[in-house]
Motif scaffolding. Structure first.
Motif, PDB file in Angstrom:
ATOM      1  N   ASP A  46       0.857  -1.192   0.000  1.00 11.03           N
ATOM      2  CA  ASP A  46       0.000   0.000   0.000  1.00 11.03           C
ATOM      3  C   ASP A  46       0.893   1.242   0.000  1.00 11.03           C
ATOM      4  O   ASP A  46       1.448   1.634   1.037  1.00 11.03           O
ATOM      5  CB  ASP A  46      -0.911  -0.004   1.234  1.00 11.03           C
ATOM      6  CG  ASP A  46      -2.047   1.022   1.122  1.00 11.03           C
ATOM      7  OD1 ASP A  46      -1.869   2.018   0.396  1.00 11.03           O
ATOM      8  OD2 ASP A  46      -3.086   0.821   1.775  1.00 11.03           O
ATOM      9  N   SER A 272      -2.529  -8.075  -3.849  1.00 12.16           N
ATOM     10  CA  SER A 272      -3.556  -7.042  -4.057  1.00 12.16           C
ATOM     11  C   SER A 272      -4.847  -7.645  -4.608  1.00 12.16           C
ATOM     12  O   SER A 272      -5.944  -7.298  -4.171  1.00 12.16           O
ATOM     13  CB  SER A 272      -3.036  -5.959  -5.020  1.00 12.16           C
ATOM     14  OG  SER A 272      -1.906  -5.308  -4.477  1.00 12.16           O
ATOM     15  N   TYR A 275      -6.720  -9.547  -1.864  1.00 12.20           N
ATOM     16  CA  TYR A 275      -7.373  -8.601  -0.954  1.00 12.20           C
ATOM     17  C   TYR A 275      -8.714  -8.149  -1.542  1.00 12.20           C
ATOM     18  O   TYR A 275      -9.748  -8.143  -0.865  1.00 12.20           O
ATOM     19  CB  TYR A 275      -6.432  -7.418  -0.764  1.00 12.20           C
ATOM     20  CG  TYR A 275      -6.660  -6.567   0.465  1.00 12.20           C
ATOM     21  CD1 TYR A 275      -6.469  -7.087   1.747  1.00 12.20           C
ATOM     22  CD2 TYR A 275      -7.020  -5.230   0.354  1.00 12.20           C
ATOM     23  CE1 TYR A 275      -6.636  -6.298   2.871  1.00 12.20           C
ATOM     24  CE2 TYR A 275      -7.193  -4.437   1.470  1.00 12.20           C
ATOM     25  CZ  TYR A 275      -6.995  -4.968   2.728  1.00 12.20           C
ATOM     26  OH  TYR A 275      -7.168  -4.184   3.844  1.00 12.20           O
ATOM     27  N   LYS A 276      -8.695  -7.826  -2.839  1.00 17.37           N
ATOM     28  CA  LYS A 276      -9.926  -7.384  -3.513  1.00 17.37           C
ATOM     29  C   LYS A 276     -10.917  -8.537  -3.668  1.00 17.37           C
ATOM     30  O   LYS A 276     -12.124  -8.349  -3.549  1.00 17.37           O
ATOM     31  CB  LYS A 276      -9.589  -6.801  -4.892  1.00 17.37           C
ATOM     32  CG  LYS A 276      -8.906  -5.443  -4.826  1.00 17.37           C
ATOM     33  CD  LYS A 276      -8.488  -4.970  -6.200  1.00 17.37           C
ATOM     34  CE  LYS A 276      -7.678  -3.683  -6.123  1.00 17.37           C
ATOM     35  NZ  LYS A 276      -7.024  -3.354  -7.403  1.00 17.37           N
ATOM     36  N   ILE A 281     -11.198  -3.778   2.002  1.00 15.18           N
ATOM     37  CA  ILE A 281     -10.616  -2.465   1.753  1.00 15.18           C
ATOM     38  C   ILE A 281      -9.848  -2.051   3.000  1.00 15.18           C
ATOM     39  O   ILE A 281      -9.936  -2.702   4.043  1.00 15.18           O
ATOM     40  CB  ILE A 281     -11.686  -1.397   1.397  1.00 15.18           C
ATOM     41  CG1 ILE A 281     -12.685  -1.241   2.561  1.00 15.18           C
ATOM     42  CG2 ILE A 281     -12.393  -1.742   0.098  1.00 15.18           C
ATOM     43  CD1 ILE A 281     -13.633  -0.056   2.389  1.00 15.18           C
ATOM     44  N   SER A 282      -9.103  -0.958   2.900  1.00 16.36           N
ATOM     45  CA  SER A 282      -8.367  -0.438   4.061  1.00 16.36           C
ATOM     46  C   SER A 282      -8.758   1.010   4.310  1.00 16.36           C
ATOM     47  O   SER A 282      -8.838   1.808   3.373  1.00 16.36           O
ATOM     48  CB  SER A 282      -6.857  -0.481   3.811  1.00 16.36           C
ATOM     49  OG  SER A 282      -6.395  -1.793   3.700  1.00 16.36           O
ATOM     50  N   TYR A 283      -9.017   1.319   5.597  1.00 17.79           N
ATOM     51  CA  TYR A 283      -9.018   2.732   5.971  1.00 17.79           C
ATOM     52  C   TYR A 283      -7.721   2.984   6.723  1.00 17.79           C
ATOM     53  O   TYR A 283      -7.049   2.040   7.182  1.00 17.79           O
ATOM     54  CB  TYR A 283     -10.259   3.121   6.774  1.00 17.79           C
ATOM     55  CG  TYR A 283     -10.331   2.637   8.204  1.00 17.79           C
ATOM     56  CD1 TYR A 283      -9.723   3.345   9.244  1.00 17.79           C
ATOM     57  CD2 TYR A 283     -11.058   1.490   8.532  1.00 17.79           C
ATOM     58  CE1 TYR A 283      -9.816   2.911  10.551  1.00 17.79           C
ATOM     59  CE2 TYR A 283     -11.154   1.049   9.840  1.00 17.79           C
ATOM     60  CZ  TYR A 283     -10.525   1.758  10.847  1.00 17.79           C
ATOM     61  OH  TYR A 283     -10.613   1.341  12.150  1.00 17.79           O
ATOM     62  N   ALA A 293      -2.825   0.657   8.266  1.00 15.15           N
ATOM     63  CA  ALA A 293      -3.964   0.301   7.419  1.00 15.15           C
ATOM     64  C   ALA A 293      -4.818  -0.704   8.188  1.00 15.15           C
ATOM     65  O   ALA A 293      -4.306  -1.708   8.692  1.00 15.15           O
ATOM     66  CB  ALA A 293      -3.475  -0.311   6.111  1.00 15.15           C
ATOM     67  N   THR A 295      -7.983  -3.301   8.064  1.00 14.76           N
ATOM     68  CA  THR A 295      -8.741  -4.102   7.106  1.00 14.76           C
ATOM     69  C   THR A 295     -10.204  -4.201   7.514  1.00 14.76           C
ATOM     70  O   THR A 295     -10.507  -4.599   8.635  1.00 14.76           O
ATOM     71  CB  THR A 295      -8.164  -5.523   7.018  1.00 14.76           C
ATOM     72  OG1 THR A 295      -6.802  -5.439   6.615  1.00 14.76           O
ATOM     73  CG2 THR A 295      -8.928  -6.363   6.006  1.00 14.76           C
ATOM     74  N   LYS A 298     -15.773  -4.298   2.527  1.00 17.70           N
ATOM     75  CA  LYS A 298     -16.429  -3.205   1.797  1.00 17.70           C
ATOM     76  C   LYS A 298     -17.875  -3.102   2.262  1.00 17.70           C
ATOM     77  O   LYS A 298     -18.581  -4.111   2.348  1.00 17.70           O
ATOM     78  CB  LYS A 298     -16.369  -3.511   0.300  1.00 17.70           C
ATOM     79  CG  LYS A 298     -16.636  -2.318  -0.587  1.00 17.70           C
ATOM     80  CD  LYS A 298     -16.375  -2.680  -2.042  1.00 17.70           C
ATOM     81  CE  LYS A 298     -16.557  -1.464  -2.927  1.00 17.70           C
ATOM     82  NZ  LYS A 298     -16.323  -1.789  -4.345  1.00 17.70           N
ATOM     83  N   ASP A 354     -12.547   3.010   0.924  1.00 19.37           N
ATOM     84  CA  ASP A 354     -11.130   2.655   0.835  1.00 19.37           C
ATOM     85  C   ASP A 354     -10.280   3.923   0.789  1.00 19.37           C
ATOM     86  O   ASP A 354     -10.566   4.845   0.027  1.00 19.37           O
ATOM     87  CB  ASP A 354     -10.884   1.821  -0.425  1.00 19.37           C
ATOM     88  CG  ASP A 354      -9.452   1.318  -0.523  1.00 19.37           C
ATOM     89  OD1 ASP A 354      -8.974   0.711   0.450  1.00 19.37           O
ATOM     90  OD2 ASP A 354      -8.806   1.551  -1.563  1.00 19.37           O
ATOM     91  N   GLY A 355      -9.259   3.973   1.636  1.00 19.51           N
ATOM     92  CA  GLY A 355      -8.363   5.128   1.639  1.00 19.51           C
ATOM     93  C   GLY A 355      -8.826   6.277   2.501  1.00 19.51           C
ATOM     94  O   GLY A 355      -8.144   7.311   2.563  1.00 19.51           O
TER      95      GLY A 355
END
Length: 364
Positions: A46, A272, A275-276, A281-283, A293, A295, A298, A354-355
């Motif tokens: 990331d 990656s 993960y998807k 997703i990661s905040y 990050a 986990t 979504k 995400d993000g």
């Protein structure tokens, strides 16, 4: 989250796992050199965390992680116990998704368990064993539900669903090819079907094919068409080269990738994609103590996302202060982003994206 790496013996499965985790799983040119599953924890690449680390110079840097399980090579007859098959199938049952390694390269020095390289035959060998196992599970479940149905006619829909899935399996197709409603997924509950698990097919290719469009590899093209037909992911990796890349760092790794004509390693792409595949997703959180990050699945709302940090955060949730990662980087600090009105105050119904850079306010 756990991903199980499966494949026939000698397709490069354990070599790939070693490269992923540097965990030293035994890799040898004979079947069943992996009997107990090897487990490795892998960080999710990331670049956003790297940017935050430069901004905050934190004491700790904590990326998201995925757990990979190297499951011993399955063979024909595994569902009947061949090649320690029952044990291997139980290991697959425990994972959330499957990474199916398929050999798409020729090498007379590496024995193929069936004598020659044929990606579709290899995939079908493993899929059929999983299908046979699932049919047994469904038969038992159908019998049980039919008996219960005598006193509860509302179970008729469940029987219809189970029989529809069984019919698909008997056609040689995996359960994941069936489109299910949310209600039907809930109805299946803890059925633990193996062929319903999401899959990434990893085509293990030769070094010469790295970075190519693979148009000259007929086996790969058939495998891609197969993966597309069941809406599964597919990507190419050269396990031997990935093992070399995994031993390099920093500029040395970058130079090696440049020489190969690629921007990122196959392993980074696999991590990656995994993960998807799991709908994760990661905040992000950042400060002088730690950039991290977190986990989440979504669609997770703010209080439940806060609970990932600590149960008190969820229990006493007041609000979330949220700024988009790009906005934070553009302004250079949380304070500057606030002055521009880019930091939002979000309540209990907010779905974390995400993000998102998040600061949770709570009171217990």
């Amino acid at each position: 989250m756990k991903l199980g790496i499966v494949g026939l013996p000698n397709v490069g499965k354990s070599t790939l796992f070693n490269a992923l985790t540097n965990a030293g799983a035994q890799s040898a040119n004979y079947p069943f050199c992996t009997i107990d599953p090897n487990v490795g924890i892998v960080t999710v690449p990331d670049k956003r965390l790297d940017v935050l680390a430069e901004m905050y110079n934190p004491e700790k840097y904590t990326p998201a992680i995925i757990e990979f399980v190297d499951i011993a090579g399955l063979v024909r007859g595994a569902s009947k116990g061949e090649g320690l098959g029952n044990k291997f199938l139980s290991h697959i049952r425990e994972v959330d998704a499957i990474v199916h390694v398929v050999r798409c390269f020729e090498n007379e020095n590496i024995i193929h368990v069936d004598g020659n390289v044929d990606p579709i035959r290899d995939v079908e060998t493993i899929n059929l064993e999983l299908i046979f196992s699932d049919i047994e599970i469904l038969d038992r479940r159908i019998d049980r539900v039919k008996k219960a149905m005598k006193g509860d006619k509302s179970l008729a829909a469940e029987v219809e669903l189970l029989e529809r899935i069984k019919a698909t399996l008997e056609e040689g197709k995996c359960a994941r090819t069936i489109e299910l409603t949310d209600d039907e997924k809930e109805m299946l509950g803890d059925t633990q079907l193996l062929t319903i698990k999401p899959v990434i097919y990893v085509a293990n290719i030769s070094e010469d094919e790295i970075g190519s469009d693979m148009s000259g590899n007929a086996g790969f093209q058939k495998l891609k068409a197969f993966a597309d037909s069941e809406h599964s992911e597919i990507l190419t990796v050269c396990a031997g080269i990935e093992a070399e890349i995994s031993e390099l760092e920093g500029d040395e790794k970058k130079a090696f990738l440049n020489d190969l004509g690629i921007e990122e390693s196959g392993l980074d792409r696999l991590i990656s994609a995994s993960y998807k595949l799991l709908g994760l997703i990661s905040y992000l959180t950042a400060g002088p103590q730690e950039v991290r990050a977190w986990t989440i699945t979504k669609g997770t709302k703010a209080p439940q996302a806060a609970g990932k940090i600590h149960s008190d955060f969820e229990r006493g949730f007041i609000r979330a202060e949220v700024v988009a990662f790009d906005d934070l980087v553009k302004e250079g600090s949380m304070t500057a982003a606030k002055e521009k009105g880019l930091v939002r105050s979000e309540g209990k119904e907010y779905v974390v994206a995400d993000g998102d850079m998040v600061l949770f306010r709570f009171n217990v």
